[in-house]
Design a protein around this motif. Structure first.
Motif, PDB file in Angstrom:
ATOM      1  N   GLY A   1       0.824  -1.198   0.000  1.00 46.47           N
ATOM      2  CA  GLY A   1       0.000   0.000   0.000  1.00 46.47           C
ATOM      3  C   GLY A   1       0.855   1.244   0.000  1.00 46.47           C
ATOM      4  N   ILE A   2       0.214   2.347   0.228  1.00 47.40           N
ATOM      5  CA  ILE A   2       0.876   3.642   0.169  1.00 47.40           C
ATOM      6  C   ILE A   2       0.504   4.454   1.407  1.00 47.40           C
TER       7      ILE A   2
ATOM      8  N   LEU B   1      -0.029   8.068   2.603  1.00 52.35           N
ATOM      9  CA  LEU B   1      -0.280   9.404   2.059  1.00 52.35           C
ATOM     10  C   LEU B   1      -1.417  10.046   2.844  1.00 52.35           C
TER      11      LEU B   1
ATOM     12  N   ALA C   1      -9.577  12.223  -3.489  1.00 53.74           N
ATOM     13  CA  ALA C   1      -9.432  11.026  -2.651  1.00 53.74           C
ATOM     14  C   ALA C   1     -10.056   9.814  -3.345  1.00 53.74           C
TER      15      ALA C   1
ATOM     16  N   PHE D   1      -7.765   8.752  -6.011  1.00 51.10           N
ATOM     17  CA  PHE D   1      -6.596   8.075  -5.448  1.00 51.10           C
ATOM     18  C   PHE D   1      -6.931   6.629  -5.099  1.00 51.10           C
ATOM     19  N   VAL D   2      -8.088   6.394  -4.531  1.00 49.44           N
ATOM     20  CA  VAL D   2      -8.503   5.026  -4.209  1.00 49.44           C
ATOM     21  C   VAL D   2      -8.640   4.207  -5.489  1.00 49.44           C
TER      22      VAL D   2
ATOM     23  N   LEU E   1      -5.243   3.226  -6.492  1.00 47.16           N
ATOM     24  CA  LEU E   1      -4.727   2.135  -5.662  1.00 47.16           C
ATOM     25  C   LEU E   1      -5.263   0.791  -6.145  1.00 47.16           C
TER      26      LEU E   1
ATOM     27  N   GLN F   1      -2.797  -2.252  -5.248  1.00 43.97           N
ATOM     28  CA  GLN F   1      -2.471  -1.937  -3.861  1.00 43.97           C
ATOM     29  C   GLN F   1      -3.632  -2.383  -2.958  1.00 43.97           C
TER      30      GLN F   1
ATOM     31  N   TRP G   1      -3.683  -1.307   0.585  1.00 45.45           N
ATOM     32  CA  TRP G   1      -3.779  -0.455   1.774  1.00 45.45           C
ATOM     33  C   TRP G   1      -3.557   1.008   1.428  1.00 45.45           C
ATOM     34  N   TRP G   2      -4.329   1.859   2.088  1.00 41.52           N
ATOM     35  CA  TRP G   2      -4.061   3.292   2.087  1.00 41.52           C
ATOM     36  C   TRP G   2      -3.845   3.648   3.548  1.00 41.52           C
ATOM     37  N   GLN G   3      -2.616   3.909   3.920  1.00 39.65           N
ATOM     38  CA  GLN G   3      -2.305   4.300   5.287  1.00 39.65           C
ATOM     39  C   GLN G   3      -2.165   5.809   5.334  1.00 39.65           C
ATOM     40  N   MET G   4      -2.699   6.409   6.385  1.00 38.88           N
ATOM     41  CA  MET G   4      -2.581   7.860   6.525  1.00 38.88           C
ATOM     42  C   MET G   4      -2.325   8.220   7.978  1.00 38.88           C
TER      43      MET G   4
END
Length: 187
Positions: A7-8, A10, A28, A31-32, A35, A40, A42-45
């Motif tokens: 994942g990324i 951001l 957003a 961006f999903v 991903l 990908q 995961w989206w980690q923030m």
């Protein structure tokens, strides 16, 4: 064996859009979609609660509330609470830099206008959704909304400097404050 994933990291404020900071609007969603297309998982923030001193996401005033500055002006337009002309303002700051104070003032102006439109023309369905949200989240929202109203009136988030009856949560003072700040609490 566990399967691998990637994942990324951001924060939404880093997403590109025409406003001072990124938000949880169309950029957003795009961006999903990116991903997913990239495989990908995961989206980690960083935390997305209200920021504290120095706009730090790690000094939030609430464990439950979201950062209001992540609200999307585009989505407020889509839902009919703003018109495109309401947000056509010069966004201060140099390219690649964010003037957070100016951003906050600008977005608060837009949000106030959106709130006024909601109150005037929100429609029954939107009002019922809003009231349902307030009821469902009352375990934290009532006190947090009162805190914000008092904080703005007192001019400081340092509640230890507030009037004694408010900082010690005297029941009669809280009732008076809720009555006095009814509009601010609803906003």
């Amino acid at each position: 064996m566990n399967s691998r994933s990637s994942g990324i990291l951001l924060h939404p404020t880093s997403l590109s859009n025409p406003y001072p900071i990124g938000d949880l609007g169309p950029s957003a969603t795009a961006f999903v979609d990116f991903l997913v297309l990239s495989g990908q998982s995961w989206w980690q923030m960083l935390p997305i609660g209200p920021t504290g001193i120095g706009n730090s996401p790690y000094q939030s005033s609430s464990a439950f509330a979201g950062n209001q500055f992540l609200l999307s002006p585009d989505l407020l337009i889509e839902h009919g609470f703003l018109n495109r002309g309401d947000i056509e303002s010069h966004v201060p700051g140099a390219p690649g830099k964010v003037d957070y104070f100016a951003m906050e003032q600008l977005k608060l102006k837009w949000f106030k206008k959106a709130y006024e439109q909601f109150e005037k023309k929100g429609g029954m369905v939107k009002r019922l959704e809003f009231e349902a949200f307030v009821r469902a989240e009352s375990f934290w929202l009532n006190d947090f909304s009162l805190y914000l109203a008092v904080r703005d009136n007192e001019g400081t988030g340092d509640w230890t400097k507030w009037a004694r009856e408010l900082r010690t949560r005297k029941p009669e003072a809280l009732v008076r404050a809720r009555k006095h700040f009814t509009d601010d609490i609803r906003y």
